[in-house]
Design a protein around this motif. Sequence first.
Motif, PDB file in Angstrom:
ATOM      1  N   ARG A  88      85.142  87.639 -15.912  1.00  0.00           N
ATOM      2  CA  ARG A  88      86.053  88.423 -15.076  1.00  0.00           C
ATOM      3  C   ARG A  88      87.255  87.587 -14.637  1.00  0.00           C
ATOM      4  O   ARG A  88      88.364  88.110 -14.455  1.00  0.00           O
ATOM      5  N   ALA A  99      80.427  96.193 -17.873  1.00  0.00           N
ATOM      6  CA  ALA A  99      81.494  96.881 -17.150  1.00  0.00           C
ATOM      7  C   ALA A  99      81.031  98.252 -16.668  1.00  0.00           C
ATOM      8  O   ALA A  99      81.345  98.668 -15.540  1.00  0.00           O
ATOM      9  N   TRP A 127      82.913 100.512 -13.740  1.00  0.00           N
ATOM     10  CA  TRP A 127      84.298 100.600 -14.199  1.00  0.00           C
ATOM     11  C   TRP A 127      84.499 101.915 -14.939  1.00  0.00           C
ATOM     12  O   TRP A 127      83.608 102.400 -15.630  1.00  0.00           O
ATOM     13  N   VAL A 138      89.987  98.490 -16.420  1.00  0.00           N
ATOM     14  CA  VAL A 138      89.641  97.427 -15.475  1.00  0.00           C
ATOM     15  C   VAL A 138      90.059  97.862 -14.071  1.00  0.00           C
ATOM     16  O   VAL A 138      91.165  98.402 -13.888  1.00  0.00           O
TER      17      VAL A 138
END
Length: 367
Positions: free
Chosen positions: A320, A343, A348, A362
């Motif tokens: 990250r 993720a 996300w 993101v």
Amino acid sequence: IWTERPELFGAVLFAALVLLLQVPGERPLFAIAPLLILWANVHGSFALGSGLVALIAIHGLATDQPLRRGYLVALAGALLSLVLTPAGLGTLTTPGIHLFDPPREIQEWAIPDPRTPAGALWAFLLAATIATAALSPFPARAREVLLIVPVALLSLIAIRHAPLFAIAATPYLAARLPEVAMAIARAATGDGASPAVAYATAAGSKRTTLKEVVDKARPSGGAGATAERRQDPRPLAFAAISGALLIGGIVIAPREPNATTFPVAALASLPQDGLLNEYDWGGWLIWRGVPVFIDGRLVPYRDRVLRDYETVVGAKPGWRDVIARDGVRWLLLRPSQPAAVRAQQLGWRVVSRSAYHVLIQVPGATP
């Protein structure tokens, strides 16, 4: 890096080099020098050709005086190819990386695996070459050994090099494998002397040719002898078959890539910046006008970019942090990739998904 796949030109030029090494006389040796210089300005695989030519030329200078001038020109071409490029000796950087530190995480740089179709074909060809050399009644020429053995060893490094080994071994197998098969067949049926016996009988002179040995081993008289007196139809048949294959290939060749396993469904949602994409999809995305983080080339991304890519995609420690540092705002990956899985576990946003891809935004990225 002239085009998307200059490696293909390297394979063609290597095939031309192998052909020139099969033709007797001085003129083919003269043609090798400009071929190597051209090759050096096309693809880093020229280092293989230059190394092989240097070995063969040095051996020829010591053992084949009538062709000494031709070997000198070929050796000069091998040496000049190392410097007659815009990068000079720096051209050797690329083959050096590939030889001593291949990126195993990339499929084509994996060690050949006989359990895969490509690896099985490579293993079959290698076994056929070794068996032919062991069973052939005719000793291998030094030029054959100096050409085939180094390329065979090179093919052990990565499956990428298997086609080069196939190109190098083909002339040898074409010349020797039929005689080995004939020897095995006659030994099994007890039908006359084997080519090994015929060779021992015919080889009173060191100048005995392969054709003379084969003629000695063949039965004489009858329809077979009559057929031998006719013009050999094989070159014409070979030309016809090769021409048909070439024309057929041109007719049926696809005009664009097969996009079945590419993220076609994500195209409408892809951003114009901040995208970290799957390595294998880079060239296809560029073709569709999408800026990429990385593509199928190795050299431009060899250091930090490739390392960052592996860290993120593998969801390794600090992944990250790399995303933040490199300005990555979107992940376009295969659903099975660790980063794609992680993720989604973190919540996300998934923008697009199919059986082959997942596009993830993101946190903090602007849609």
